[in-house]
Every structure is written in C-alpha cells, then in structure tokens.
Scaffold this active site. Structure first.
Site, mmCIF file in Angstrom:
data_model
loop_
_atom_site.group_PDB
_atom_site.id
_atom_site.type_symbol
_atom_site.label_atom_id
_atom_site.label_comp_id
_atom_site.label_asym_id
_atom_site.label_seq_id
_atom_site.Cartn_x
_atom_site.Cartn_y
_atom_site.Cartn_z
ATOM 1 N N CYS A 136 0.837 -1.206 0.000
ATOM 2 C CA CYS A 136 0.000 0.000 0.000
ATOM 3 C C CYS A 136 0.870 1.253 0.000
ATOM 4 O O CYS A 136 1.388 1.658 1.045
ATOM 5 C CB CYS A 136 -0.928 0.000 1.211
ATOM 6 S SG CYS A 136 -1.981 1.467 1.319
ATOM 7 N N CYS A 139 -0.489 4.101 2.139
ATOM 8 C CA CYS A 139 -0.224 3.919 3.570
ATOM 9 C C CYS A 139 1.208 4.299 3.923
ATOM 10 O O CYS A 139 1.460 4.958 4.931
ATOM 11 C CB CYS A 139 -0.458 2.462 3.972
ATOM 12 S SG CYS A 139 -2.058 1.777 3.524
ATOM 13 N N ASP A 140 2.160 3.872 3.112
ATOM 14 C CA ASP A 140 3.564 3.916 3.499
ATOM 15 C C ASP A 140 4.443 4.836 2.660
ATOM 16 O O ASP A 140 5.611 5.044 2.990
ATOM 17 C CB ASP A 140 4.152 2.498 3.446
ATOM 18 C CG ASP A 140 3.451 1.550 4.401
ATOM 19 O OD1 ASP A 140 2.991 2.016 5.452
ATOM 20 O OD2 ASP A 140 3.358 0.347 4.096
#
Length: 319
Positions: A136, A139-140
C-alpha cells in the site's frame, strides 16, 4: 461443540470490525469479534501510521489497532481468537463455525479484509513484510521521501501506486516483465516522469535486507545471465493484487465482479441481517479511516435493524 449467542457477531478484528464493535457495544448490543490473528491484517503489518485523524505523530499500525481493540473491549465487546471455517446465513439467526465452537448472532458482520494473497511471490517478501515490503503506497509512501523504492507489477494498481510514490521517492524503479499496452495512458504518463526508471522485460529475483529492514533487491533482466542488485529501501509488490478474503462465505452472499462483497449504502449485503465492511468490499480506498467509517455506518444500521428504529440517533448533542 459449544454454542455462543450474541446480538452481533463480527468476523475480523481490523479497524472496520473494531469500530463496528465499539458502536454496537455502546448501543448495549451483546457483541463478539472473532479474529484469526491480530498480527496479520493490513493495518497490523503497516510499519507507521501518520495520517489517522486524532492521532498525532507516528505510530505503528499494530499499536493503533491494539488501541481500537482495547476501546471496543472496554465497552463490553468480547474478543475471541478463532479461525472461521464456515458460516450459515440461511436462517434468522446467523451461524459462524470455528474450532472453539459455533457463534450464533441476530446479526452478522463480515470484516475480514483484503489481504487474501495465496502466499508470498518472492524470496524475502514475507521476511521483510512491514519492514520495507508493502502492499500500500498510500499507507507507506510518505515514509520514503527522498529515498529509492521499487514497484513490482503491471496491473492498474501497480501503475497508480507507482504514480503516488513519485511524489515522495527520489527514484521509483518500476519492474515489469511485459511492456505496458499502447492504450494504457496512465502507464505511459508514469514512464514520462523524471524520477521513474522502468526495468522492462525484468523480473524481481529476491528482496534483500538485514535486521533494520530492506536494503535492496536483485532483478533479472531477460537475456542477462546474472541478477543485478539495486539499492532500494522500499519494495511495493502488486504482482498478485489484494483479494478480499471471502473463502469462508461460499455463495451465500452476492459478490461483485471484482471479488468484493456487494453492499448498499448501509453496508447491508444481499442477505438481511448480514453486513460487510472494510476492504472485503474491495473499495479503491483501502485506508484505516475509511474502514472505520464503514464500521460506524454498519453499527448504526444494525442498531436500527435489531431494535426496529426508524431513525438513527446521533452521538452528539447540540442542546
């Protein structure tokens, strides 16, 4: 085999399931979360979270999830570690079968997420998952500002995630064995970006690292005898894509063509008394806050359903 009766049975202990449980427990509905393993979900393996509303600074996904779980339990939710191997939603009371017994509920919530991969695709993928290996970019990605990363895969998800990473990474190494199609304008837009290096006709051979996490990868280009090492700190894998975890459902609820469980605006499935929330719906926005929102919506719909309410009571008061 023991039978355990509840008002609300939730399968899955991620942000969607925990939020739903928090709201149903506060509504005095007897609630249980059935969770296979709190350490393996999409949020649990996220190394850092820095954009969850109300949470300042950075924390690990596992810490955020633990806080959500504890809050639900404080309000009366029962948390049960168990593997679900089947459900029966044909009757008024919904049944969930586990080795620890049968859980029977007046309502059932499916919240098992979308980490349904058949297994790691590459050497080092499992070892460094959450320590440089991610599924993801949203997300990161921000944690790789001014660093080099690799993106593996040619599907739409890979292209979109690579484009997102170009906002942060000093260089995005895009690894594909096939060339993108001429009509794939998004892929060609990606190739035109200055900080993208396309490794065409190339496969990822392995992911390398140490105790601190990923330090690089090895890639094998067609026609070359030996793999070539690349120094990267992040590897984003989209070789197989995330799949909703629905194997325990069978054909008992309607599934969309993309594999996600079909729901209406209240998160209700095709079966009365059954809801689906979070990444199991296969929405394009796989974020913890979105999953939590799903859980809240479903919980209020469940309260209305079980108590025959015509309206939903808000959780704030302006008087």
């Amino acid at each position: 085999m023991d039978t355990h009766e509840y008002d609300v049975v939730i399968i899955g202990g991620g942000p969607a399931g925990c939020t739903c449980a928090l709201y149903t427990s506060r509504a005095s509905l007897k609630t249980v979360i059935i969770d296979k393993n709190p350490a393996v979900g999409a949020l649990a393996i996220t190394h850092k979270i820095a954009n969850y509303p109300g949470v300042s600074g950075e924390m690990s996904g596992d810490e955020l999830l633990k806080s959500m779980r504890e809050q639900a339990v404080e309000y009366g939710t029962v948390y049960q570690r168990a593997q679900v191997f089947g459900i029966d939603v044909s009757g008024e009371m919904k049944k969930v079968y586990t080795p620890e017994g049968t859980f029977v509920g007046r309502s059932l919530v499916l919240a098992t997420g979308a980490m349904g991969r058949s297994g790691a695709s590459f050497e080092g993928e499992s070892e460094f998952l959450g320590r440089g290996v991610s599924y993801c970019a949203t997300c990161d990605g921000a944690f790789y500002r001014d660093r080099e990363v690799a993106v593996v895969g040619l599907n739409q998800e890979a292209v979109e995630e690579a484009q997102f990473l170009t906002k942060f990474a000093s260089k995005v190494h895009w690894i594909t064995f096939k060339d993108p199609k001429e009509e794939d304008h998004h892929a060609h837009d990606l190739l035109a970006m200055a900080n993208v290096k396309h490794w065409r006709r190339t496969r990822l051979a392995s992911i390398e690292g140490n105790d601190s996490g990923v330090t690089g990868v090895k890639v094998k280009t067609k026609g070359e005898e030996e793999p070539l090492p690349l120094e990267v700190e992040g590897v984003f894998v989209y070789q197989n894509g995330s799949k909703p975890i629905t194997d325990f459902i069978g054909d008992q609820v309607e599934i969309n063509p993309d594999g996600g469980v079909k729901v209406d605006d209240d998160m209700s499935t095709s079966v009365p008394g059954v809801w689906a929330i979070g990444d199991i719906r296969n929405t394009p926005y796989k974020q913890a806050v979105v999953a939590a929102g799903d859980g809240c919506i479903a919980a209020m719909a469940i309260d209305r359903y079980l108590n025959h309410r015509k309206t939903i009571k808000p959780d704030w008061d302006h008087t």
